[in-house]
Design an enzyme around this catalytic site. Sequence first.
Site, PDB file in Angstrom:
ATOM      1  N   HIS A  39       7.800 -17.720  17.574  1.00  0.00           N
ATOM      2  CA  HIS A  39       7.530 -16.379  17.067  1.00  0.00           C
ATOM      3  C   HIS A  39       6.115 -16.253  16.503  1.00  0.00           C
ATOM      4  O   HIS A  39       5.645 -15.140  16.264  1.00  0.00           O
ATOM      5  CB  HIS A  39       8.556 -16.049  15.970  1.00  0.00           C
ATOM      6  N   TYR A  84       5.907 -10.605   7.110  1.00  0.00           N
ATOM      7  CA  TYR A  84       6.980 -11.084   7.976  1.00  0.00           C
ATOM      8  C   TYR A  84       7.096 -10.153   9.176  1.00  0.00           C
ATOM      9  O   TYR A  84       6.754  -8.970   9.123  1.00  0.00           O
ATOM     10  CB  TYR A  84       8.320 -11.260   7.240  1.00  0.00           C
ATOM     11  N   ASN A 132      10.828  -6.964  17.431  1.00  0.00           N
ATOM     12  CA  ASN A 132      10.861  -6.262  16.149  1.00  0.00           C
ATOM     13  C   ASN A 132       9.484  -6.008  15.546  1.00  0.00           C
ATOM     14  O   ASN A 132       9.273  -4.999  14.864  1.00  0.00           O
ATOM     15  CB  ASN A 132      11.733  -7.018  15.145  1.00  0.00           C
TER      16      ASN A 132
END
Length: 207
Positions: A39, A84, A132
Site C-alpha cells: 500500500h 493514513y 480508498n
Amino acid sequence: MGIFDLFKQIESDKHRMGKPEWLIVGLGNPGLEYAETRHNAGFLAVSELAKRNHIAMTAMKFRSDCGDGMLGETRCFFMKPATYMNNSGEAVAAAADFYKIPPERVLVLYDDISLPPGKIRIRRKGSAGGHNGIKSMIALLGSEAFPRIKIGVGEKPHKDYNLADWVLGKFPEAEMEQMQQAFEQAAEAAELIVAGKIEEAMSKYSH
C-alpha cells in the site's frame, strides 16, 4: 553576460521563486510498520522521484511529509500525506486550495492490485476503482480529472484472502528488484507528465 542573458536569468529566477505549479502526491500510510508494504508503493515512488531531483522531503505541512523543488523547469510541491490512506484527500485538497492548483495538475502515484508487480499504468483521469485513497481525493478535490501513475503490486493469491492483509503485507524479497524498477519508471514518467509529455509517458511506460 549580455543584457538579454541577464534578463532571461532574472525571469528564470522569478519563475523558480514563484508558487508551485504542480502537486506530486504519493499515497501510503505513515510509520515504520507500513514502510515496505504494498500500500506504500506511492510513497516509495515519490521518494525515488524526489531523490532523483535532489529534493528533500523533510518538512511537515498540510499534514504531510513534503518538499518543494524543480522538476525540469517546473516548480512542484511533493507530498506524502500522513493522514493514513483513507483520508489522503484531506491533505491533498488543503495543499491544492492553498496553492490554487487545479486537479489537472495534481499528479498522484499509488498502488494497484489489478496490475502485476513491477508494472505501471498511466491515466489522465478516472474513477477510484475501489482504491480508498483515490476515493478520498475525488471526494475532496471534487473531481476525477487528475492524472495518476498506478504501480502494480499484484493480485491477492486467492479470492478469500483478506484484502487489507494483502495490501498491508510487505513485498517479498523476490519482488523487490522489479518493484525498484517500477519506482524508477514511475519517477521518469512523472518527469515527462510535468513537462507536458503525458502521451510520451503513456507510450513509453504504461503497460
